[in-house]
Design a protein around this motif. Structure first.
Motif, PDB file in Angstrom:
ATOM      1  N   GLY A  56       0.884  -1.144   0.018  1.00  0.00           N
ATOM      2  CA  GLY A  56       0.012   0.063   0.019  1.00  0.00           C
ATOM      3  C   GLY A  56       0.886   1.340   0.001  1.00  0.00           C
ATOM      4  O   GLY A  56       0.550   2.500  -0.474  1.00  0.00           O
ATOM      5  N   ALA A  57       1.985   1.067   0.485  1.00  0.00           N
ATOM      6  CA  ALA A  57       3.140   2.207   0.667  1.00  0.00           C
ATOM      7  C   ALA A  57       4.328   1.501   0.794  1.00  0.00           C
ATOM      8  O   ALA A  57       4.357   0.205   1.221  1.00  0.00           O
ATOM      9  N   ARG A  88       4.045   4.382  -8.427  1.00  0.00           N
ATOM     10  CA  ARG A  88       2.574   5.047  -7.967  1.00  0.00           C
ATOM     11  C   ARG A  88       2.212   5.319  -6.703  1.00  0.00           C
ATOM     12  O   ARG A  88       1.474   6.009  -6.431  1.00  0.00           O
ATOM     13  N   LEU A  89       2.750   4.242  -5.824  1.00  0.00           N
ATOM     14  CA  LEU A  89       2.011   4.277  -4.565  1.00  0.00           C
ATOM     15  C   LEU A  89       3.302   5.301  -3.784  1.00  0.00           C
ATOM     16  O   LEU A  89       4.318   5.460  -4.082  1.00  0.00           O
ATOM     17  N   PRO A  90       2.709   5.735  -2.335  1.00  0.00           N
ATOM     18  CA  PRO A  90       3.326   6.570  -1.645  1.00  0.00           C
ATOM     19  C   PRO A  90       4.811   6.106  -1.117  1.00  0.00           C
ATOM     20  O   PRO A  90       4.646   4.750  -0.938  1.00  0.00           O
ATOM     21  N   LYS A  91       5.776   6.747  -0.939  1.00  0.00           N
ATOM     22  CA  LYS A  91       7.034   6.282  -0.535  1.00  0.00           C
ATOM     23  C   LYS A  91       7.281   7.228   0.469  1.00  0.00           C
ATOM     24  O   LYS A  91       7.321   8.583   0.394  1.00  0.00           O
ATOM     25  N   TYR A  92       7.828   6.717   1.632  1.00  0.00           N
ATOM     26  CA  TYR A  92       8.389   7.532   2.575  1.00  0.00           C
ATOM     27  C   TYR A  92       9.835   7.164   2.802  1.00  0.00           C
ATOM     28  O   TYR A  92      10.197   5.870   2.777  1.00  0.00           O
ATOM     29  N   VAL A  93      10.626   8.363   3.221  1.00  0.00           N
ATOM     30  CA  VAL A  93      12.136   8.042   2.679  1.00  0.00           C
ATOM     31  C   VAL A  93      12.745   8.464   4.278  1.00  0.00           C
ATOM     32  O   VAL A  93      12.338   9.651   4.500  1.00  0.00           O
ATOM     33  N   ALA A  94      13.359   7.515   4.868  1.00  0.00           N
ATOM     34  CA  ALA A  94      13.961   7.791   6.329  1.00  0.00           C
ATOM     35  C   ALA A  94      15.255   8.600   5.988  1.00  0.00           C
ATOM     36  O   ALA A  94      16.241   7.693   5.476  1.00  0.00           O
ATOM     37  N   SER A  95      15.526   9.766   6.058  1.00  0.00           N
ATOM     38  CA  SER A  95      16.880  10.242   5.811  1.00  0.00           C
ATOM     39  C   SER A  95      16.860  11.718   6.762  1.00  0.00           C
ATOM     40  O   SER A  95      16.019  12.435   6.586  1.00  0.00           O
ATOM     41  N   THR A  96      18.234  11.976   6.892  1.00  0.00           N
ATOM     42  CA  THR A  96      18.410  13.208   7.519  1.00  0.00           C
ATOM     43  C   THR A  96      19.194  14.076   6.463  1.00  0.00           C
ATOM     44  O   THR A  96      19.401  15.306   6.959  1.00  0.00           O
ATOM     45  N   THR A  97      19.598  13.697   5.538  1.00  0.00           N
ATOM     46  CA  THR A  97      20.254  14.485   4.528  1.00  0.00           C
ATOM     47  C   THR A  97      19.585  14.693   3.285  1.00  0.00           C
ATOM     48  O   THR A  97      19.742  15.832   2.294  1.00  0.00           O
ATOM     49  N   LEU A  98      18.689  13.860   2.811  1.00  0.00           N
ATOM     50  CA  LEU A  98      17.593  14.038   1.691  1.00  0.00           C
ATOM     51  C   LEU A  98      16.848  15.063   1.670  1.00  0.00           C
ATOM     52  O   LEU A  98      16.083  15.093   2.770  1.00  0.00           O
ATOM     53  N   THR A 104       8.274  11.156  -7.326  1.00  0.00           N
ATOM     54  CA  THR A 104       6.982  11.353  -6.458  1.00  0.00           C
ATOM     55  C   THR A 104       6.029  10.037  -6.954  1.00  0.00           C
ATOM     56  O   THR A 104       6.386   9.358  -7.920  1.00  0.00           O
ATOM     57  N   PRO A 105       5.285   9.707  -5.956  1.00  0.00           N
ATOM     58  CA  PRO A 105       4.897  10.600  -4.721  1.00  0.00           C
ATOM     59  C   PRO A 105       5.938  10.008  -3.646  1.00  0.00           C
ATOM     60  O   PRO A 105       5.935   8.796  -3.303  1.00  0.00           O
ATOM     61  N   ALA A 106       6.637  10.821  -2.959  1.00  0.00           N
ATOM     62  CA  ALA A 106       7.570  10.609  -1.836  1.00  0.00           C
ATOM     63  C   ALA A 106       7.738  11.669  -0.893  1.00  0.00           C
ATOM     64  O   ALA A 106       7.291  12.694  -1.120  1.00  0.00           O
ATOM     65  N   THR A 107       7.866  11.332   0.550  1.00  0.00           N
ATOM     66  CA  THR A 107       7.877  12.219   1.315  1.00  0.00           C
ATOM     67  C   THR A 107       9.192  11.734   2.529  1.00  0.00           C
ATOM     68  O   THR A 107       9.396  10.511   2.533  1.00  0.00           O
ATOM     69  N   VAL A 108      10.103  13.026   2.766  1.00  0.00           N
ATOM     70  CA  VAL A 108      11.142  12.525   3.591  1.00  0.00           C
ATOM     71  C   VAL A 108      10.594  12.471   5.160  1.00  0.00           C
ATOM     72  O   VAL A 108       9.751  13.493   5.352  1.00  0.00           O
ATOM     73  N   VAL A 109      10.959  11.538   5.832  1.00  0.00           N
ATOM     74  CA  VAL A 109      10.817  11.579   7.307  1.00  0.00           C
ATOM     75  C   VAL A 109      11.919  11.239   8.085  1.00  0.00           C
ATOM     76  O   VAL A 109      12.797  10.409   7.679  1.00  0.00           O
ATOM     77  N   ASP A 110      12.299  12.283   8.883  1.00  0.00           N
ATOM     78  CA  ASP A 110      13.458  12.205   9.613  1.00  0.00           C
ATOM     79  C   ASP A 110      13.398  12.899  10.915  1.00  0.00           C
ATOM     80  O   ASP A 110      12.238  13.333  11.485  1.00  0.00           O
ATOM     81  N   GLY A 111      14.441  12.880  11.960  1.00  0.00           N
ATOM     82  CA  GLY A 111      14.251  13.536  12.846  1.00  0.00           C
ATOM     83  C   GLY A 111      14.219  12.833  14.378  1.00  0.00           C
ATOM     84  O   GLY A 111      14.081  11.784  14.275  1.00  0.00           O
TER      85      GLY A 111
END
Length: 205
Positions: A56-57, A88-98, A104-111
């Motif tokens: 689903g993601a 086509r599905l949502p992508k979450y990227v765990a990164s402190t540098t990107l 797309t569709p992509a969201t950076v998650v970090d911190g």
């Protein structure tokens, strides 16, 4: 609410580094990239398609995300369950540098709130929130009991060096088998679900 799953390729000695090619991840002087290729067969492809059909993601580490982003947009096929879902599905990227994921569709998650962000992403997913590869992220998730299903594709090869999935210092965790099969080339595919902390005993009792 979705389910967080981890799918990864491993050698017999637990190495997960650079399965797809020599240039994929040469960190630490690793010279054996591409160890999956000689064993890739129809059975492996069938299992991977089954896994992606449940997606689903995606939750990916930066290195894996960049490897995928360099390949899959150029090999897009709506009839291919891997390409169609990754593109086509949502992508979450765990990164402190990107900063700009681009693909797309992509969201950076970090911190500091990464765990909360991962839980929110899972809750927003219809189907599986899938992690593929992403060794450092996978270890981080396992250490926090966030992985709900583990797909291990174990290849009949021993390397003796390389980055491993299960590192020293991980949480002792028990798992229940949820499925297994072996492909024609000898890839042993195991699916496990965590059941809690590992327990211990003695045959001397």
């Amino acid at each position: 609410m979705g389910k967080l799953t981890l799918t990864t390729f491993l050698t017999l000695d637990g190495v997960m580094q650079a399965p797809g090619g020599p240039a994929e991840d040469p960190r630490g002087g690793f010279e054996y990239g591409g160890w999956v290729v000689p064993y890739a067969d129809e059975g492996m492809g069938e299992f991977i398609q089954e896994v992606f059909a449940r997606a689903g993601a995606f939750l990916l580490g930066r290195r894996t995300y960049e490897i995928f982003a360099a390949h899959w947009p150029r090999h897009d096929d709506p009839a291919d369950p891997v390409a169609s879902r990754l593109n086509r599905l949502p992508k979450y990227v765990a990164s402190t540098t990107l900063k700009d994921p681009g693909w797309t569709p992509a969201t950076v998650v970090d911190g500091e709130n990464l765990q909360a962000e991962v839980v929110r992403a899972k809750d927003a997913t219809d189907g599986e929130l899938q992690v593929h590869g992403s060794g450092q992220l996978a270890q981080w998730l396992l250490a926090r009991d966030l992985v709900e299903e583990l797909n291990l594709l174990v290849f009949p090869v021993f390397l003796g060096t390389g980055r491993r999935l299960f590192s020293t210092g991980g949480l002792p965790t028990a798992f229940a088998p949820a499925g297994s099969r072996t492909t024609g080339s000898g890839i042993a595919i195991h699916t496990y679900r965590p059941t809690g902390r590992a327990t211990f005993g003695s045959f001397a009792d």
